[in-house]
Motif scaffolding. Structure first.
Motif, PDB file in Angstrom:
ATOM      1  N   GLU A 156       0.980  -1.294   0.419  1.00 23.01           N
ATOM      2  CA  GLU A 156       0.196  -0.197   0.081  1.00 23.01           C
ATOM      3  C   GLU A 156       0.885   1.201  -0.139  1.00 23.01           C
ATOM      4  OE1 GLU A 156      -2.627  -0.127   3.028  1.00 23.01           O
ATOM      5  OE2 GLU A 156      -3.409  -2.299   2.822  1.00 23.01           O
ATOM      6  N   THR A 157       1.868   1.200  -0.242  1.00 18.70           N
ATOM      7  CA  THR A 157       3.103   2.377  -0.206  1.00 18.70           C
ATOM      8  C   THR A 157       2.975   3.211  -1.672  1.00 18.70           C
ATOM      9  OG1 THR A 157       4.416   0.978   0.979  1.00 18.70           O
ATOM     10  CG2 THR A 157       5.540   2.608  -0.177  1.00 18.70           C
ATOM     11  N   ALA A 158       3.160   4.781  -1.668  1.00 16.67           N
ATOM     12  CA  ALA A 158       3.007   5.409  -2.163  1.00 16.67           C
ATOM     13  C   ALA A 158       4.137   5.933  -2.266  1.00 16.67           C
ATOM     14  CB  ALA A 158       1.871   6.315  -1.975  1.00 16.67           C
ATOM     15  N   ILE A 159       5.125   6.229  -3.545  1.00 14.15           N
ATOM     16  CA  ILE A 159       6.644   6.638  -3.664  1.00 14.15           C
ATOM     17  C   ILE A 159       5.745   8.141  -4.962  1.00 14.15           C
ATOM     18  CG2 ILE A 159       8.597   6.053  -4.839  1.00 14.15           C
ATOM     19  CD1 ILE A 159       7.951   3.107  -3.943  1.00 14.15           C
ATOM     20  N   ALA A 160       7.286   9.153  -4.665  1.00 15.71           N
ATOM     21  CA  ALA A 160       7.018  10.096  -5.610  1.00 15.71           C
ATOM     22  C   ALA A 160       8.625  10.434  -5.775  1.00 15.71           C
ATOM     23  CB  ALA A 160       6.262  11.198  -5.134  1.00 15.71           C
ATOM     24  N   TYR A 161       8.736  10.551  -6.980  1.00 14.10           N
ATOM     25  CA  TYR A 161      10.108  11.266  -7.152  1.00 14.10           C
ATOM     26  C   TYR A 161      10.801  12.065  -7.005  1.00 14.10           C
ATOM     27  CZ  TYR A 161      14.595  11.622 -10.229  1.00 14.10           C
ATOM     28  OH  TYR A 161      16.930  11.323 -10.384  1.00 14.10           O
ATOM     29  N   ASP A 162      11.550  13.287  -6.616  1.00  9.99           N
ATOM     30  CA  ASP A 162      12.240  14.344  -6.614  1.00  9.99           C
ATOM     31  C   ASP A 162      13.643  14.610  -7.244  1.00  9.99           C
ATOM     32  OD1 ASP A 162      11.907  17.365  -6.478  1.00  9.99           O
ATOM     33  OD2 ASP A 162      11.928  17.015  -4.312  1.00  9.99           O
ATOM     34  N   GLY A 163      13.583  15.487  -8.443  1.00 11.71           N
ATOM     35  CA  GLY A 163      15.257  14.893  -8.496  1.00 11.71           C
ATOM     36  C   GLY A 163      15.289  15.206 -10.158  1.00 11.71           C
ATOM     37  N   ASN A 174       4.277   5.540   3.457  1.00  8.24           N
ATOM     38  CA  ASN A 174       3.874   4.122   4.338  1.00  8.24           C
ATOM     39  C   ASN A 174       2.776   4.405   4.662  1.00  8.24           C
ATOM     40  OD1 ASN A 174       6.599   3.478   4.000  1.00  8.24           O
ATOM     41  ND2 ASN A 174       6.897   4.587   5.667  1.00  8.24           N
ATOM     42  N   GLN A 175       1.735   3.631   4.574  1.00  3.83           N
ATOM     43  CA  GLN A 175       0.879   2.913   4.933  1.00  3.83           C
ATOM     44  C   GLN A 175       1.093   1.741   6.450  1.00  3.83           C
ATOM     45  OE1 GLN A 175      -2.620   4.263   4.376  1.00  3.83           O
ATOM     46  NE2 GLN A 175      -1.563   5.779   3.620  1.00  3.83           N
ATOM     47  N   TYR A 176       0.488   1.786   7.360  1.00  2.00           N
ATOM     48  CA  TYR A 176       0.207   1.190   9.151  1.00  2.00           C
ATOM     49  C   TYR A 176      -0.561  -0.109   8.538  1.00  2.00           C
ATOM     50  CZ  TYR A 176       3.995   4.145  10.688  1.00  2.00           C
ATOM     51  OH  TYR A 176       4.730   4.833  10.551  1.00  2.00           O
ATOM     52  N   ARG A 177      -0.480  -1.077   8.735  1.00  2.00           N
ATOM     53  CA  ARG A 177      -0.910  -2.654   8.633  1.00  2.00           C
ATOM     54  C   ARG A 177      -2.742  -2.866   9.337  1.00  2.00           C
ATOM     55  NH1 ARG A 177       1.866  -6.415   6.325  1.00  2.00           N
ATOM     56  NH2 ARG A 177       4.281  -6.191   6.150  1.00  2.00           N
ATOM     57  N   GLN A 178      -3.099  -3.030   9.633  1.00  2.00           N
ATOM     58  CA  GLN A 178      -4.157  -3.326   9.493  1.00  2.00           C
ATOM     59  C   GLN A 178      -4.147  -3.775  11.114  1.00  2.00           C
ATOM     60  OE1 GLN A 178      -7.418  -4.695   7.434  1.00  2.00           O
ATOM     61  NE2 GLN A 178      -9.789  -4.338   8.941  1.00  2.00           N
ATOM     62  N   GLY A 179      -5.416  -2.881  11.597  1.00  2.00           N
ATOM     63  CA  GLY A 179      -5.423  -4.120  13.232  1.00  2.00           C
ATOM     64  C   GLY A 179      -3.995  -2.952  13.809  1.00  2.00           C
ATOM     65  N   LEU A 180      -3.083  -1.995  13.682  1.00  2.00           N
ATOM     66  CA  LEU A 180      -1.801  -2.342  14.607  1.00  2.00           C
ATOM     67  C   LEU A 180      -1.857  -1.827  15.828  1.00  2.00           C
ATOM     68  CD1 LEU A 180       1.392  -2.282  14.460  1.00  2.00           C
ATOM     69  CD2 LEU A 180       1.309  -0.203  13.882  1.00  2.00           C
ATOM     70  N   SER A 181      -2.991  -0.885  16.249  1.00  2.00           N
ATOM     71  CA  SER A 181      -2.903  -0.273  16.903  1.00  2.00           C
ATOM     72  C   SER A 181      -3.710  -1.592  17.554  1.00  2.00           C
ATOM     73  CB  SER A 181      -3.877   1.319  17.242  1.00  2.00           C
ATOM     74  OG  SER A 181      -4.281   1.160  17.451  1.00  2.00           O
TER      75      SER A 181
END
Length: 791
Positions: free
Chosen positions: A509-516, A611-618
């Motif tokens: 579920e990670t999103a990635i952005a490029y800067d450069g 980042n997205q944290y895993r479901q149920g982490l808390s």
């Protein structure tokens, strides 16, 4: 040339033989191996597995077929011209004493480095050095201690063997003799008087003696052979007291008949052997029905990358691998199958298989064995054989990789079994001496009853069956523990440490952005090719999101754990990783994980991961905080600290910018203070911390994180169930303690009646196997109840 039919399958040898050399051949029907004493006359051959009445000379040459290189090649799982590994089928495995002996073969010969028993399949997997040892010597050694292997060459598929009916035959003989001896003993039981009965009483007694001979010398021979070979090898197994009791009964009874001073105890003797064999028969049936073999073929999460004919790639589960497939093996990945190297620079570490860490270089066209780990970038291979999941788990369970993690409970069980046998012999001797002075008529019954009733099988089987069933239940729920001791260690932990990236965050579920700066086509191709070699979670995430580019073969590849990757193709070089690693010194603080890129020593830019944290982490952390100290050790910067503080309980400790060696030292420091540490990471980056911890868990998202550095592989979808798995491990320890208590109560009660002369050997022989079966059933029911609570 004369021919005979195969003893096993009945096929005529003229149409079924496969000549390996002038000394042996193999039946084409059932693959039974035979020895030929005359190359021109097959009437002179005999079955190597069943050679009734073989002379000492024939027995000496019984294993000559193992001198044949072609036959041995088919039997071996691994052979690097220094170390060999073979799995042998042992029909005579029937109790925990057998397991102890076979797993301590290294004490009988120094060339043997490890031996692992699969109780359900009755196999032993042996690793040995071939410098002064061989498979032939191994088979002879096993035979010398009473565990002769059954060898068949049907592609050497262990377990698909001819059914061993010897136990049924021995049981039938003992039962027949027992019934007849009981019938002939009726006049003695009821004290029937009469001229005819009194006149022919000596005849009846000699008939009973005759019926007892096949019981002692055929039905009971396994107990005598096992006891003799165990004592000769200086091993005190649990067949010693049984053989001793049977021998005393027979000798005492024979003496009474010869001297005409009594009828003897032939009824008790035959009944004893009959009920022991009957118990063994039902034990085998029970253990077969309650098979706890971990069969990962349907649900094991480890994947591998398959390359298709159109050069496209896809991750497949290892059990889907077929002969002829082209596979991509990345840096630090394990080779799951025997294969041929096609492309790339192979440097293989076979320490997973042999325990020796010296890596070997291979060229295109060389054969690579399953279990090797690639150390120098990615390679492409063609598959020779399909995967055997049990082989992977055996590699994973290699003792070489758990030297610092105590297998305390198993050791305790073995120690109890051995000491218990010594205690039983002592009690039997003392009780017999006592009754010889008080009432000599009871002394023999007391001696034999004590030896039989107090067999430690029930105690010794409690832990293996409890842990075995828990491993099976955990496996179905995608929590894959490598061996039974992991469950014990997991139940004892008091500190839990989590990695962040790839562990409490979800890579998919990670999103990635490029800067450069914009990368050229050649730079994009080199970047993609470099990421393709790496197994790091960030590398895999970035690789899957980049646009398609031509893949090139790298001239050089180096992965620096905790820092980044460096690669080179022709005159172009690239670095991917942390800012200092790529040479970028003016980085400003960022709140997110970033991967920097430089090409030909020129900084290009960075990829930022949201980042997205895993479901149920808390919820998981709130469950754990009541019982454990919780720690987050992250290699990333403190940008996520605010988010984690809101998400996690207040007492959770957070540490950032931690290098792999920092994590390892942190765990070691707490262990020195008495802490029992559970480490949860993503595999490669956390290998040192996972190995140092008391229990290491690697989170898997269908990537090949298989490594002996971890003790458990947990499917990422079951991450929020971690607390329940730990709780179930504690329940398993309680079940074993209750089983020990029940066994102890049973033995105390049984010994009381045996020592006081109130228990006959026949009744003791009935109760002994029932106690073992009852313990197995008890542990199975209890663990199944625990398993249902997990679902």
């Amino acid at each position: 040339m004369k021919h005979k039919t195969c003893f096993h399958c009945g096929l005529d040898s003229s149409s079924s033989e496969i000549i390996y050399d002038d000394k042996s051949f193999c039946c084409n029907g059932c693959k039974t191996v035979y020895e030929i004493f005359s190359a021109n006359d097959l009437t002179c051959y005999y079955d190597l597995q069943q050679a009734p009445g073989a002379t000492p000379k024939e027995i000496e040459g019984k294993y000559n077929f193992l001198d044949n290189a072609k036959i041995v090649e088919n039997l071996l799982e691994f052979d690097d011209e220094k170390t060999q590994i073979v799995t042998l089928y042992i029909p005579h495995i029937h109790c925990s004493s057998c397991i102890w002996i076979l797993e301590n073969l290294n004490k009988l010969h120094t060339s043997i480095s490890a031996s692992i028993v699969n109780f359900g399949k009755k196999t032993v997997r042996v690793t040995y050095n071939i410098e002064d040892f061989s498979i032939k010597a191994l088979v002879k050694l096993l035979s010398s201690v009473g565990y002769e292997p059954f060898i068949s060459l049907d592609d050497y598929s262990v377990g698909k063997k001819n059914i061993d009916r010897s136990l049924i035959y021995k049981l039938g003989v003992a039962g027949f003799a027992f019934g007849n001896i009981m019938f002939l003993s009726f006049p003695e039981y009821f004290q029937v008087n009469g001229f005819w009965i009194e006149k022919y009483a000596p005849v009846f007694r000699w008939v009973m003696f005759t019926f007892s001979l096949p019981v002692v010398f055929y039905s009971a021979q396994d107990y005598f052979i096992s006891a003799y070979k165990g004592l000769r090898s200086k091993i005190l197994n649990m067949d010693v007291p049984i053989a001793l009791g049977a021998a005393v009964l027979f000798l005492r009874s024979t003496t009474e008949i010869v001297l005409d001073i009594g009828t003897g105890f032939f009824d008790s003797l035959s009944g004893l052997i009959f009920f022991l064999l009957l118990g063994k028969f039902f034990q085998q049936k029970t253990y077969t029905f309650l098979s706890f073999e971990r069969d990962y073929k349907s649900y094991f999460p480890i994947g591998i990358t398959k390359i298709f004919s159109d050069t496209s790639e896809a991750s497949i589960q290892v059990y889907d691998i077929e002969k002829g497939d082209r596979l991509l093996i990345r840096n630090e990945e394990l080779i799951p199958v025997d294969c041929i190297l096609i492309k790339g620079n192979a440097r293989i570490d076979y320490s997973f298989v042999t325990g020796e860490s010296e890596a070997v270089s291979k060229q295109s066209g060389d054969k690579l064995f399953a279990g090797g780990k690639q150390l120098n970038g990615s390679i492409e291979v063609d598959v020779l054989k399909t995967v055997e999941q049990s082989y992977l788990t055996q590699l994973w369970s290699n003792d070489v990789f758990s030297k610092n993690k105590e297998d305390g409970f198993t050791t305790l069980t073995n120690a109890i079994s051995k000491r218990f046998t010594i205690a039983v012999l002592s009690i039997a001797m003392i009780s017999t001496l006592y009754w010889l002075f008080i009432d000599s008529s009871k002394a023999l019954n007391v001696f034999t009853s004590v030896l039989i009733i107090a067999c430690p099988c029930a105690i010794a089987l409690a832990a293996p069956f409890t842990f075995g069933n828990m491993l099976r239940i955990f496996g179905k729920l995608k929590f894959y523990a490598k061996n039974a001791s992991v469950i014990e260690q997991l139940a004892a932990i008091d500190t839990i440490i989590f990695d962040k990236t790839g562990t409490i965050t979800a890579n998919k579920e990670t999103a990635i952005a490029y800067d450069g700066l914009k990368l050229s086509d050649d730079e994009e191709s080199l970047l993609k090719s470099t990421l393709r070699n790496s197994n790091h979670p960030l590398s895999r995430s970035l690789y899957s999101l980049l646009e398609e580019n031509d893949i090139v073969t790298l001239d050089n590849f180096q992965e620096h754990i905790g820092e980044g990757i460096a690669a080179k193709h022709n005159e172009d070089s690239i670095k991917i990783g942390s800012a200092p690693f790529v040479g970028y010194t003016s980085e400003t603080a960022t709140l997110n994980t970033a991967v920097h890129v430089s090409a030909n020593n020129q900084y290009k830019g960075k990829f930022t991961f949201y980042n997205q944290y895993r479901q149920g982490l808390s919820t998981l952390f709130n469950q754990l905080k009541k019982h454990y100290d919780l720690v987050i050790l992250s290699g990333d910067n403190a940008g996520e600290k605010e988010n984690l503080t809101k998400l996690l309980p207040a007492k959770t400790k957070l540490f950032f910018n931690q290098k792999p060696e920092d994590k390892l030292e942190y765990i070691k420091h707490h262990q020195n203070s008495g802490a029992k540490v559970l480490m949860i990471g993503d595999g490669l980056n956390d290998a040192g911390a996972l190995a140092q911890s008391n229990v290491g868990i690697a989170i898997s998202e269908n990537v090949n994180v298989f490594s002996p550095a971890c003790d458990v592989i947990l499917d990422a979808t079951k991450f929020n169930q971690l607390y329940h798995f730990i709780k179930a491990s504690k329940s398993a320890i309680k079940i074993i303690k209750w089983s020990f208590a029940l066994s102890l109560i049973y033995n105390i009660i049984g010994l009381y009646f045996a020592v006081t002369g109130q228990l006959s050997p026949v009744v003791a022989a009935i109760l002994m196997p029932l106690s073992s079966i009852s313990i197995v059933v008890f542990t199975t029911i209890c663990t199944n109840i625990v398993g249902r609570k997990l679902k």
